[in-house]
Design an enzyme around this catalytic site. Structure first.
Site, PDB file in Angstrom:
ATOM      1  N   LYS A  76     -18.506   7.739  -2.800  1.00 36.49           N
ATOM      2  CA  LYS A  76     -17.102   7.894  -2.410  1.00 36.49           C
ATOM      3  C   LYS A  76     -16.400   8.869  -3.358  1.00 36.49           C
ATOM      4  O   LYS A  76     -16.542   8.766  -4.576  1.00 36.49           O
ATOM      5  CB  LYS A  76     -16.411   6.532  -2.415  1.00 36.49           C
ATOM      6  N   SER A 151      -9.700   3.320   2.366  1.00 35.90           N
ATOM      7  CA  SER A 151     -10.016   4.655   1.900  1.00 35.90           C
ATOM      8  C   SER A 151     -11.519   4.939   1.875  1.00 35.90           C
ATOM      9  O   SER A 151     -11.932   6.079   1.641  1.00 35.90           O
ATOM     10  CB  SER A 151      -9.437   4.861   0.487  1.00 35.90           C
ATOM     11  N   SER A 175      -9.640  -1.277   1.317  1.00 36.52           N
ATOM     12  CA  SER A 175     -10.395  -0.038   1.499  1.00 36.52           C
ATOM     13  C   SER A 175     -11.872  -0.234   1.766  1.00 36.52           C
ATOM     14  O   SER A 175     -12.549   0.679   2.234  1.00 36.52           O
ATOM     15  CB  SER A 175     -10.216   0.860   0.269  1.00 36.52           C
TER      16      SER A 175
END
Length: 466
Positions: A76, A151, A175
């Site tokens: 990520k 996210s 997220s």
């Protein structure tokens, strides 16, 4: 079973036995990314092919093999990987290339993972919609005109489309949970302290976010969680002995008493069909022998929200304060959090912590009666990709950029372990998920419950349209 459908466990067993080489695995991974990624934009900062193939070849010759040996993974883009652009989706960091791995990445490498690049994320991870001015938007694989959440949106999409078999994510405000629900995969927010955050900056005040695993099954979640977990002496919250014990999903969990919180007594506006989809998934838990009961709200939702928004702004502004002089270059939500957080008084922060403590005491009593609690992973279906965020849910106006995500706040505020599990699909053909959460430290029981549920439902095998 095609490579893109294989579990991480299967791939690693084949790599370990020699039935598959790391070179072959890398070739197929890169081919899958080349074929699929242009339509969804989940993998970003992909490394040079020749370098990756050389690393795969070296992995085939290595004599020391860790739990993830030879498995390609993308990280990520909120986490630093040595030699790979780490933009956090912000033009302010577009040229930043770290010289060192963050702690979690170092653990993945030590376990043998081959880091191929990054997964897409919103700017600074703010807002559960993966778009940013550096790489653009990441599309939902089940409808590319819609958001994939965030996210950890790029991670969820990469899993759903078979570009990777395991992915890391992070979770402050859903997220790991919202994108898993919207992309028909699994995400797991571990108990605070099980996966230590990067040991830089303050390590005491801002305990809202944690890293965690994403996968296409709870069994694979447990595999990655065990690699990510473990105490770090620089992080005081990671030193609890029980949180350093490996997770094992055997023996299977016995019958559980589960509380269904639905829309929190009407406090959380929900789009039509979401509760119906989740309740159908709860019937699967009943068929597995678990007792599921509808609960009245155990605590005022507005008090949770008041505490959450104060402590979140306090934490986010602490991270963004280095950009204070470049504030106008941040997206609107980042500017809002920065200004709001820096304006807070000590008295306001203490009041928010007092509210959090009140909710903790109520939750602790609730978990003496129930083994787990359940909420939806989102209050709306995946929205149009060109929206920044929903302004209205089922006729109720949203008063800030993240109010539509309020359903995740009860878990986040207390740092509880939470499994995001696919709940199925609505009449619109879009996925939805369940948040199944429990008392601090009950990570193993949640994953065992999830694996039993997965064995029956196998939702991630319903692949996105070609």
């Amino acid at each position: 079973m095609t490579q893109s459908l294989s579990s991480a466990q299967e791939i690693l067993q084949n790599l370990s036995s020699g039935r598959r080489s790391a070179v072959t695995q890398m070739e197929e991974t890169l081919a899958r990314i080349e074929a699929v990624n242009p339509d969804v934009n989940a993998i970003v900062a992909l490394r040079d092919r020749d370098d990756l193939m050389a690393e795969a070849s070296a992995a085939d010759l290595a004599t020391t093999r860790g739990a993830l040996h030879g498995l390609p993974m993308a990280i990520k883009d909120l986490t630093n990987v040595a030699g790979v652009p780490s933009t956090q989706g912000s033009p302010l960091l577009a040229d930043f290339i770290p010289q060192h791995d963050d702690l979690m990445v170092a653990r993945l490498r030590a376990a043998g993972a081959l880091i191929i690049g990054k997964t897409n994320t919103p700017e600074f991870g703010l807002g559960s919609h993966t778009f940013n001015p550096v790489y653009g938007a990441c599309a939902n694989p089940y409808d590319r005109t819609r958001s994939c959440g965030g996210s950890s949106g790029g991670a969820a999409v990469a899993l759903a489309t078979g570009m990777v078999a395991l992915a890391d994510g992070s979770d402050m405000m859903g997220s790991l949970r919202n994108p898993a629900g919207w992309c028909n995969v699994y995400g797991f927010r571990p108990s605070w302290g099980r996966v230590p955050n990067e040991p830089r900056g303050d390590v005491f005040l801002h305990t809202l976010s944690t890293n965690g695993p994403m996968a296409r099954s709870p069994e694979d979640l447990a595999l990655l969680l065990n690699v990510m977990s473990g105490a770090d002496p620089r992080q005081p919250l990671s030193t609890t002995a029980a949180l350093n014990e490996p997770v094992s999903l055997q023996p299977a969990i016995g019958p559980m008493r589960i509380g269904w919180l639905a829309d929190w007594g009407g406090s959380y506006p929900m789009e039509p069909g979401i509760l119906d989809t989740c309740e159908a998934a709860l019937d699967v838990l009943r068929e597995l022998g678990h007792q599921v009961e509808l609960l009245t709200p155990p605590f005022a939702a507005e008090r949770i929200w008041q505490s959450w928004t104060t402590l979140r702004s306090f934490a986010v502004s602490a991270g963004l304060r280095v950009f204070l002089e470049q504030k106008q270059q941040l997206k609107d939500s980042a500017q809002w959090e920065l200004e709001r957080g820096l304006a807070l008084t000590g008295r306001e922060i203490q009041a928010a912590s007092d509210l959090r403590s009140d909710w903790q005491r109520v939750a602790a009593r609730l978990f003496t009666q129930y083994d787990a609690l359940v909420l939806p992973t989102a209050q709306c279906w995946p929205f149009e990709i060109d929206l920044d965020h929903p302004g209205v849910i089922n006729g109720t106006d949203m008063d800030c950029y993240h109010r539509w995500m309020e359903v995740v706040a009860p878990v986040s505020l207390l740092g509880l372990p939470c499994l995001a599990a696919p709940a199925g699909f609505g009449e619109n053909g879009l996925p939805m998920g369940l948040q199944i959460f429990a008392a601090h430290g009950q990570d193993q029981d949640l994953l065992a419950l999830g694996q039993a549920y997965h064995t029956v439902t196998r939702w991630p095998e319903r692949r996105p349209p070609t």
